[in-house]
Design a protein around this motif. Structure first.
Motif, PDB file in Angstrom:
ATOM      1  N   ARG A 105       0.852  -1.190   0.000  1.00 35.66           N
ATOM      2  CA  ARG A 105       0.000   0.000   0.000  1.00 35.66           C
ATOM      3  C   ARG A 105       0.888   1.241   0.000  1.00 35.66           C
ATOM      4  NH1 ARG A 105      -3.977  -0.575   4.917  1.00 35.66           N
ATOM      5  NH2 ARG A 105      -5.113   1.074   3.803  1.00 35.66           N
ATOM      6  N   PRO A 106       0.696   2.139  -0.940  1.00 39.03           N
ATOM      7  CA  PRO A 106       1.591   3.295  -1.042  1.00 39.03           C
ATOM      8  C   PRO A 106       1.210   4.420  -0.092  1.00 39.03           C
ATOM      9  CG  PRO A 106      -0.050   3.393  -2.768  1.00 39.03           C
ATOM     10  CD  PRO A 106      -0.308   2.109  -2.016  1.00 39.03           C
ATOM     11  N   ARG A 107       2.185   5.262   0.251  1.00 40.14           N
ATOM     12  CA  ARG A 107       1.866   6.551   0.846  1.00 40.14           C
ATOM     13  C   ARG A 107       1.311   7.432  -0.262  1.00 40.14           C
ATOM     14  NH1 ARG A 107       7.502   8.259   3.412  1.00 40.14           N
ATOM     15  NH2 ARG A 107       8.094   7.593   1.320  1.00 40.14           N
ATOM     16  N   THR A 108       0.345   8.273   0.092  1.00 44.29           N
ATOM     17  CA  THR A 108      -0.324   9.074  -0.929  1.00 44.29           C
ATOM     18  C   THR A 108      -0.417  10.524  -0.482  1.00 44.29           C
ATOM     19  OG1 THR A 108      -1.657   7.174  -1.641  1.00 44.29           O
ATOM     20  CG2 THR A 108      -2.436   9.349  -2.275  1.00 44.29           C
ATOM     21  N   VAL A 109       0.036  11.418  -1.334  1.00 41.38           N
ATOM     22  CA  VAL A 109      -0.097  12.854  -1.112  1.00 41.38           C
ATOM     23  C   VAL A 109      -1.307  13.334  -1.903  1.00 41.38           C
ATOM     24  CG1 VAL A 109       0.927  15.125  -1.537  1.00 41.38           C
ATOM     25  CG2 VAL A 109       2.351  13.251  -0.690  1.00 41.38           C
ATOM     26  N   VAL A 110      -2.243  13.999  -1.224  1.00 43.42           N
ATOM     27  CA  VAL A 110      -3.419  14.544  -1.902  1.00 43.42           C
ATOM     28  C   VAL A 110      -3.407  16.062  -1.777  1.00 43.42           C
ATOM     29  CG1 VAL A 110      -4.822  12.470  -1.589  1.00 43.42           C
ATOM     30  CG2 VAL A 110      -4.864  14.251   0.162  1.00 43.42           C
ATOM     31  N   VAL A 139      -1.250  18.369   1.030  1.00 45.03           N
ATOM     32  CA  VAL A 139      -0.551  19.606   0.688  1.00 45.03           C
ATOM     33  C   VAL A 139      -1.591  20.558   0.094  1.00 45.03           C
ATOM     34  CG1 VAL A 139       0.113  18.740  -1.613  1.00 45.03           C
ATOM     35  CG2 VAL A 139       1.383  20.639  -0.585  1.00 45.03           C
ATOM     36  N   GLU A 140      -1.519  21.824   0.498  1.00 45.15           N
ATOM     37  CA  GLU A 140      -2.419  22.814  -0.064  1.00 45.15           C
ATOM     38  C   GLU A 140      -2.084  23.033  -1.536  1.00 45.15           C
ATOM     39  OE1 GLU A 140      -2.683  26.453   2.067  1.00 45.15           O
ATOM     40  OE2 GLU A 140      -3.117  25.506   3.993  1.00 45.15           O
ATOM     41  N   GLU A 141      -3.118  23.218  -2.340  1.00 47.38           N
ATOM     42  CA  GLU A 141      -2.910  23.352  -3.781  1.00 47.38           C
ATOM     43  C   GLU A 141      -2.012  24.538  -4.119  1.00 47.38           C
ATOM     44  OE1 GLU A 141      -6.730  23.438  -5.639  1.00 47.38           O
ATOM     45  OE2 GLU A 141      -7.102  21.297  -5.302  1.00 47.38           O
ATOM     46  N   ALA A 142      -2.159  25.631  -3.396  1.00 47.06           N
ATOM     47  CA  ALA A 142      -1.331  26.806  -3.681  1.00 47.06           C
ATOM     48  C   ALA A 142       0.145  26.516  -3.438  1.00 47.06           C
ATOM     49  CB  ALA A 142      -1.793  27.989  -2.836  1.00 47.06           C
ATOM     50  N   MET A 143       0.457  25.800  -2.334  1.00 41.87           N
ATOM     51  CA  MET A 143       1.837  25.445  -2.057  1.00 41.87           C
ATOM     52  C   MET A 143       2.372  24.483  -3.109  1.00 41.87           C
ATOM     53  SD  MET A 143       4.594  25.691  -0.277  1.00 41.87           S
ATOM     54  CE  MET A 143       4.243  26.415   1.328  1.00 41.87           C
ATOM     55  N   ALA A 144       1.552  23.474  -3.469  1.00 44.49           N
ATOM     56  CA  ALA A 144       1.979  22.529  -4.501  1.00 44.49           C
ATOM     57  C   ALA A 144       2.224  23.247  -5.822  1.00 44.49           C
ATOM     58  CB  ALA A 144       0.931  21.435  -4.675  1.00 44.49           C
ATOM     59  N   ALA A 145       1.350  24.205  -6.155  1.00 43.92           N
ATOM     60  CA  ALA A 145       1.503  24.959  -7.398  1.00 43.92           C
ATOM     61  C   ALA A 145       2.798  25.770  -7.385  1.00 43.92           C
ATOM     62  CB  ALA A 145       0.305  25.884  -7.604  1.00 43.92           C
ATOM     63  N   ALA A 146       3.109  26.381  -6.241  1.00 45.81           N
ATOM     64  CA  ALA A 146       4.338  27.174  -6.135  1.00 45.81           C
ATOM     65  C   ALA A 146       5.571  26.290  -6.318  1.00 45.81           C
ATOM     66  CB  ALA A 146       4.389  27.882  -4.788  1.00 45.81           C
ATOM     67  N   ILE A 147       5.561  25.121  -5.694  1.00 47.57           N
ATOM     68  CA  ILE A 147       6.686  24.186  -5.843  1.00 47.57           C
ATOM     69  C   ILE A 147       6.787  23.725  -7.283  1.00 47.57           C
ATOM     70  CG2 ILE A 147       7.569  21.914  -5.173  1.00 47.57           C
ATOM     71  CD1 ILE A 147       6.207  22.367  -2.434  1.00 47.57           C
ATOM     72  N   GLY A 148       5.642  23.376  -7.880  1.00 47.64           N
ATOM     73  CA  GLY A 148       5.636  22.902  -9.259  1.00 47.64           C
ATOM     74  C   GLY A 148       6.042  23.962 -10.260  1.00 47.64           C
ATOM     75  N   ALA A 149       5.812  25.236  -9.911  1.00 43.97           N
ATOM     76  CA  ALA A 149       6.194  26.342 -10.801  1.00 43.97           C
ATOM     77  C   ALA A 149       7.649  26.746 -10.616  1.00 43.97           C
ATOM     78  CB  ALA A 149       5.292  27.547 -10.560  1.00 43.97           C
ATOM     79  N   LEU A 341       3.893  19.304   4.254  1.00 43.16           N
ATOM     80  CA  LEU A 341       2.926  18.216   4.261  1.00 43.16           C
ATOM     81  C   LEU A 341       2.347  18.019   5.651  1.00 43.16           C
ATOM     82  CD1 LEU A 341       5.002  15.625   2.200  1.00 43.16           C
ATOM     83  CD2 LEU A 341       3.014  16.884   1.375  1.00 43.16           C
ATOM     84  N   THR A 342       1.072  17.677   5.708  1.00 38.63           N
ATOM     85  CA  THR A 342       0.451  17.286   6.971  1.00 38.63           C
ATOM     86  C   THR A 342      -0.117  15.896   6.804  1.00 38.63           C
ATOM     87  OG1 THR A 342      -1.630  18.318   6.321  1.00 38.63           O
ATOM     88  CG2 THR A 342      -0.122  19.633   7.661  1.00 38.63           C
ATOM     89  N   ARG A 343      -0.080  15.119   7.891  1.00 33.81           N
ATOM     90  CA  ARG A 343      -0.472  13.720   7.805  1.00 33.81           C
ATOM     91  C   ARG A 343      -1.868  13.511   8.351  1.00 33.81           C
ATOM     92  NH1 ARG A 343       3.914   9.849   9.969  1.00 33.81           N
ATOM     93  NH2 ARG A 343       3.306  10.690  11.969  1.00 33.81           N
ATOM     94  N   GLN A 344      -2.596  12.601   7.706  1.00 38.42           N
ATOM     95  CA  GLN A 344      -3.916  12.204   8.199  1.00 38.42           C
ATOM     96  C   GLN A 344      -3.715  11.410   9.482  1.00 38.42           C
ATOM     97  OE1 GLN A 344      -5.581   9.229   8.523  1.00 38.42           O
ATOM     98  NE2 GLN A 344      -7.719   9.668   8.128  1.00 38.42           N
ATOM     99  N   PRO A 345      -4.278  11.833  10.603  1.00 37.81           N
ATOM    100  CA  PRO A 345      -3.902  11.308  11.914  1.00 37.81           C
ATOM    101  C   PRO A 345      -4.421   9.922  12.247  1.00 37.81           C
ATOM    102  CG  PRO A 345      -5.657  12.891  12.144  1.00 37.81           C
ATOM    103  CD  PRO A 345      -5.278  12.905  10.727  1.00 37.81           C
TER     104      PRO A 345
END
Length: 349
Positions: A105-110, A139-149, A341-345
């Motif tokens: 089972r993989p770790r998953t970032v959403v 991960v918040e979409e804005a943060m992911a977008a900034a990293i991806g950009a 990143l924040t983890r689902q508890p």
């Protein structure tokens, strides 16, 4: 598809995933392989049995052409899940297509919009867990977008990203690896399509389908006056006679139709700038605003925001994949990007 080196210590069986489950499209990144799936967030469901008939691109081809017992629908609205059961079926369908094995089972970032509530976020996390994840990180979409950009998110100098998606627009100022100020607006490309359809209906008594409105947006849509007027022929159903009818639309007319929607986005960006600390506001005069998301491809966004805000504005490279690219970078190097990143508890792996 993009490719990447598998980080040391990972295995082919345990490749982790990044998922951007958007209102308009769903994208999946597999560790070491890059973006392997990019399809519409659309399903066709048998209303009698609840069974999934088709998903993604196949369901999109069926849009507006299904028999009475088959319903084509989007299980998300404004960036959040509206039908948990159908969303899980869609997500499971996509994950099973890209997972190399079910043994590990993989770790998953959403990715989630900045303004998502705890309940809405938990619904997405639970769906990912039920689809085979052993650990869910967010991960918040804005943060992911900034990293991806490719923005320097760890720098003390501020960066600003505006992610224009199908159901939401996320605006964030980022400094020292964190979001200083953010705003999420539940307005995106879908609302632009609706504004086009409504404008044509009011002006011409012509009923358009969802796909036709989207095509008009792509062909002649703009948020700033174009140097050369564009026109397109539009076919729809006459509301008075019920018969097919064709009209011609120009880019200036479409721009007026969608102005109420685009004005909301401009105001959201301005609101984030207005409460930005003075030191960071000074940085933004140099670093400017970076646009990401499929909605940023609508003509004139850089000119409109540059005129309205008085700061430099640039379009990210391959903007429609910036969020999943950033989430994928997090997957490929979780240790280095742990702070975003924040983890689902409820589950540990």
């Amino acid at each position: 598809m993009s490719t990447a080196r598998v980080p040391r210590g990972s295995t082919l069986l345990g490749r982790d995933l990044a998922i951007d489950l958007g209102t308009a499209t769903t994208q999946v990144h597999v560790q070491g392989r890059g973006v392997v799936l990019d399809e519409p967030t659309l399903v066709a469901v048998d209303t009698a049995t609840g069974r999934l008939v088709a998903a993604g691109a196949t369901a999109h081809e069926m849009l507006g052409r299904t028999p009475e017992r088959v319903l084509t629908m989007r299980p998300l609205s404004d960036g959040v899940i509206t039908d948990a059961e159908v969303t899980e079926q869609l997500l499971r369908h996509f994950v099973e297509r890209v997972r190399p094995t079910r043994l590990v089972r993989p770790r998953t970032v959403v990715c989630v919009p900045s303004g998502v509530t705890a309940v809405e976020r938990r619904a997405l996390e639970d769906a990912a867990m039920r689809c085979g994840a052993r650990r869910v990180l967010v991960v918040e979409e804005a943060m992911a977008a900034a990293i991806g950009a490719g923005l320097p998110v760890d720098s003390a100098a501020a960066s600003m990203v505006v992610d224009l998606g199908g159901g939401t627009t996320d605006v964030a100022v980022i400094s020292l690896g964190g979001v200083v100020n953010a705003r999420s607006l539940r307005v995106g490309g879908d609302e632009v399509d609706e504004a086009v359809a409504q404008g044509v209906r009011e002006a011409y008594d012509l009923l358009l389908g969802e796909r036709s409105a989207e095509q008009i947006k792509h062909q002649v849509g703009a948020v700033w006056p174009l140097a050369t007027e564009r026109t397109t022929r539009v076919r729809g159903r006459d509301l008075a006679s019920g018969l097919p009818r064709t009209i011609e639309l120009g880019s200036e007319e479409v721009r007026r139709m969608i102005e109420p929607v685009t004005a909301q986005v401009v105001e959201a960006v301005r609101a984030v700038l207005d409460v930005c600390p003075p030191e960071l506001s000074g940085d933004l005069l140099d670093t400017g605003v970076t646009l990401t998301g499929g909605g940023s491809l609508l003509r004139g966004w850089t000119e409109r925001l540059r005129h309205e805000l008085g700061v430099p504005v640039r379009l990210a490279e391959d903007p429609q994949h910036a969020v999943i690219r950033g989430a994928g970078i997090c997957v490929d190097d979780m240790k280095a990007l742990r702070q975003v990143l924040t983890r689902q508890p409820a589950f540990q792996g």
